[in-house]
Design an enzyme around this catalytic site. Structure first.
Site, PDB file in Angstrom:
ATOM      1  N   GLY A 153       0.747  -1.572  -0.250  1.00 38.31           N
ATOM      2  CA  GLY A 153      -0.014  -0.178   0.133  1.00 38.31           C
ATOM      3  C   GLY A 153       0.935   1.963  -0.074  1.00 38.31           C
ATOM      4  O   GLY A 153       0.272   2.161  -0.034  1.00 38.31           O
ATOM      5  N   GLU A 213       2.157   3.315  -2.598  1.00 38.39           N
ATOM      6  CA  GLU A 213       2.148   3.885  -3.594  1.00 38.39           C
ATOM      7  C   GLU A 213       0.721   4.746  -3.168  1.00 38.39           C
ATOM      8  O   GLU A 213       0.684   6.835  -3.600  1.00 38.39           O
ATOM      9  CB  GLU A 213       1.502   3.351  -4.651  1.00 38.39           C
ATOM     10  CG  GLU A 213       2.804   2.785  -5.804  1.00 38.39           C
ATOM     11  CD  GLU A 213       3.810   1.675  -4.821  1.00 38.39           C
ATOM     12  OE1 GLU A 213       3.657   0.759  -4.295  1.00 38.39           O
ATOM     13  OE2 GLU A 213       5.106   2.503  -4.842  1.00 38.39           O
ATOM     14  N   ASN A 251       9.561   0.548  -0.183  1.00 43.38           N
ATOM     15  CA  ASN A 251       9.720   1.898  -0.771  1.00 43.38           C
ATOM     16  C   ASN A 251       9.085   2.769   0.459  1.00 43.38           C
ATOM     17  O   ASN A 251       8.260   2.769   0.928  1.00 43.38           O
ATOM     18  CB  ASN A 251       9.741   2.256  -2.475  1.00 43.38           C
ATOM     19  CG  ASN A 251       7.959   1.801  -2.415  1.00 43.38           C
ATOM     20  OD1 ASN A 251       7.637   1.146  -2.540  1.00 43.38           O
ATOM     21  ND2 ASN A 251       7.172   3.056  -2.097  1.00 43.38           N
ATOM     22  N   ASP A 276      11.269   4.292  -5.567  1.00 40.53           N
ATOM     23  CA  ASP A 276      10.425   3.462  -5.283  1.00 40.53           C
ATOM     24  C   ASP A 276      11.448   2.074  -5.299  1.00 40.53           C
ATOM     25  O   ASP A 276      10.676   0.919  -5.668  1.00 40.53           O
ATOM     26  CB  ASP A 276       9.217   3.385  -6.255  1.00 40.53           C
ATOM     27  CG  ASP A 276       8.429   1.551  -6.425  1.00 40.53           C
ATOM     28  OD1 ASP A 276       8.089   1.354  -5.111  1.00 40.53           O
ATOM     29  OD2 ASP A 276       7.731   1.407  -7.181  1.00 40.53           O
ATOM     30  N   ASN A 313      11.826  -8.462  -9.388  1.00 41.79           N
ATOM     31  CA  ASN A 313      10.677  -8.042  -8.710  1.00 41.79           C
ATOM     32  C   ASN A 313      10.222  -8.836  -7.887  1.00 41.79           C
ATOM     33  O   ASN A 313      11.227  -9.378  -7.453  1.00 41.79           O
ATOM     34  CB  ASN A 313       9.236  -7.068  -9.803  1.00 41.79           C
ATOM     35  CG  ASN A 313       9.038  -6.422  -9.382  1.00 41.79           C
ATOM     36  OD1 ASN A 313       7.620  -6.994  -8.234  1.00 41.79           O
ATOM     37  ND2 ASN A 313       8.225  -4.967  -9.431  1.00 41.79           N
TER      38      ASN A 313
HETATM   39 CA    CA Z   1       6.123   0.046  -4.723  1.00 45.50          CA
END
Ligand code: CA
Length: 559
Positions: free
Chosen positions: A195, A197, A273, A318, A408
């Protein structure tokens, strides 16, 4: 009792006995033993190696692999990201919107399924940054555990899929969500969330595997100092922040990687991030912003902080450190080292002492890294390039990697025979330009200009293929070979047969683990997930999920 009902009673009794004997307890000793025939936890073992010693399928016969069965999920809306588990002849996995299913591993027959009924975001469902995906379940005792997109941790009955308990792990109607596969360590189910972002404060929680009661919780970033700090680690972290970071939450969500060393009693947590992305919007004046973008070691039984290594201090891009971690025992410069390795979004492959967090080495695994020219071998800190701090410079910049990261969620795999790590990676870049954040819940609060209407110069040429599987020597910290592709790839599996299986573009491929030669491939649908292997009745199977609308489970076997 009539003869007929007696017969039914007797056969029911027989069924109960056979189910009970087949479904032996899954406990920590069994997970630690890691029987090669099974796949009991996300990375197959607590060290998260995604390595199976099974060796019936070899470099010599892998070309004969053929479909055994496939099963299509009755659920669409996201690509598959799950690593299936295989326990007592049953496959447990997840699909879009936290859908859980159990299949007979011999035949692909559906045994049970559970759909939490999560609505789409437009119909009031959770806000998600990156798809309504789920990476799989944990199995422990007589239960299957799943983290649900709406923030619940749910324990299902292993035999029936019936809900045994459910706990809300996040505030209701918040911007938190869950896509992570839980792990069970020291009697607790470990679960984080997503969450950052939107703007949340990251944390990881441990719930009693039997009762669902909260055992401990560890926040990754400090809250508002006026409310007091939960622990000494938060007080120290607050010294590395400025301004009113807690308004947008700070970020640092634990949305993927976990690893566990039972001997040391340490749980390794990868943190996400910053929220907002732009440090100047989050913490004006700078600072490392602990414990963003870090590997953190916690005491598994209590959640107490032990050490951290921050691979991206003062994250501005990020660059999460939630990417897969694995625990390896290596001889480095003549010394036996217990290490944790990670290839996070920021493009560098890290080797860190897992006992004390000491930095050992880092080198670029992305073909082009432009935010930093390297990692200082003395301090373990990145050597940032002059254009990297786009906010402080007041000038936008093309930087690589971009927010998609050089790696990722896709698991990497280890092979003890070759002593190589097989790393799914990608080359990408992004335009970073600071914009003012006017925080509002339910919307993205990035502090970085995004979207097609942003005026920016043309991107510079980018070196390297769009994607590749790289064979990486973690001792020398360098590439040994690569297998290049041009699209959306999945995770890796390595086996005792000298093979690497990889979900690549729209197929599963088998490569020679030593040299990277392509030995076999089969179509499995777009955006495949991560393969696993298991053995039943003396036969070795390979299973992978692939396809998007809807996903399918594909299983292969030798004739
Ligand atoms: Ca992110």
């Amino acid at each position: 009792m009539t003869p007929r009902s007696l017969a039914v009673f007797a056969s029911t009794l027989l069924l109960c006995v056979s189910v009970a004997s087949a479904a032996a307890q899954v406990d920590e000793a069994r997970i630690a033993r890691a029987d090669p025939a099974e796949w009991l936890t996300y990375g197959r073992d607590y060290a998260e190696t995604h390595y199976s010693p099974l060796s019936d399928i070899t470099t010599a016969n892998v070309g004969q692999l053929r479909p055994a069965w496939s099963w299509t999920l009755p659920k669409t809306g996201a690509r598959p990201e799950a690593t299936p588990l295989v326990v007592d002849g049953v496959i447990y996995a997840t699909g879009p919107y936290s859908y859980v299913f159990a299949l007979d591993a011999r035949t692909g027959e559906l045994l049970w399924h559970w759909d939490p009924g999560i609505p789409e975001e437009e119909q009031g469902g959770p806000s998600v940054c990156c798809g309504n995906v789920n990476r799989g379940v944990a199995v422990f005792g007589d239960k299957v555990y799943v983290g649900v997109l709406d923030g619940r941790l749910v324990a299902l009955d292993r035999a029936t899929g019936i809900v045994r308990w459910a706990v809300q792990t996040t505030p209701r109607d918040s911007d938190y969500s869950i896509t992570q596969a839980p792990r069970v360590v020291a009697g607790n189910v470990i679960i984080g969330n997503s969450g950052a972002e939107f703007g949340v404060r990251g944390y990881v929680s441990a719930y009693d595997a039997e009762t669902g009661e909260l055992s401990w919780r560890w926040h990754t970033v400090p809250g508002n100092p006026a409310l007091g700090f939960e622990n000494e680690a938060m007080r120290r972290a607050a010294e590395t922040w400025s301004g009113e970071w807690w308004v947008v939450g700070g970020g640092g969500t634990v949305w993927d990687a976990l690893a566990y060393d039972p001997r040391l009693g340490l749980l390794y947590v990868g943190t996400g991030n910053g929220a907002p992305w732009s440090r100047d919007q989050r913490s004006p004046g700078g600072g490392d912003n602990l414990y963003l973008a870090s590997i953190v070691a916690l005491r598994a039984e209590t959640g107490e902080y032990v050490w951290h290594y921050q691979n991206t201090p003062g994250d501005d891009w990020d660059y999460t450190a939630v990417q897969p971690m694995m625990l390896l025992d290596l001889t480095i410069e003549g010394r036996q080292r217990a290490v944790v390795v990670q290839a996070p979004k920021n493009g560098f492959f890290y080797v860190i002492d897992r006992i004390n967090g000491e930095f050992i080495s880092a080198s670029a695994f992305a073909d082009e890294v432009t935010w930093a020219s390297g990692v200082d071998p003395e301090t373990g800190r990145p050597i940032e390039t002059p254009e990297a701090r786009y906010g402080m410079n007041g000038r936008g910049a093309w930087l690589s990697p971009g927010p998609g990261g050089a790696a990722n969620w896709r698991p990497f795999a280890w092979n003890p025979q070759t002593q190589l790590v097989y790393l799914p990676m990608q080359n990408n870049q992004s335009w970073y330009e600071m914009v003012q954040v006017n925080y509002r819940q339910g919307q993205r609060n990035l502090g970085v200009a995004r979207g097609a209407d942003v005026v920016r110069p043309d991107p510079p040429p980018l070196r390297g293929p769009a994607g590749a599987l790289k064979a990486w020597d973690p001792v020398a910290n360098r590439e040994v070979w690569r297998f290049e592709t041009d699209g959306q790839n999945g995770g890796a599996l390595s086996t005792g047969g000298g093979l690497v299986f990889w979900g690549s573009r729209n197929r599963i491929v088998a490569l020679d683990a030593a040299a990277g030669r392509l030995l076999w491939e089969a179509p499995v649908g777009d955006q495949p997930s991560t393969p696993v292997t298991y053995e039943l009745d003396g036969r070795q199977y390979v299973t992978i999920m692939g396809g998007n609308a809807p996903p399918s489970v594909h299983t292969f076997v030798l004739p």
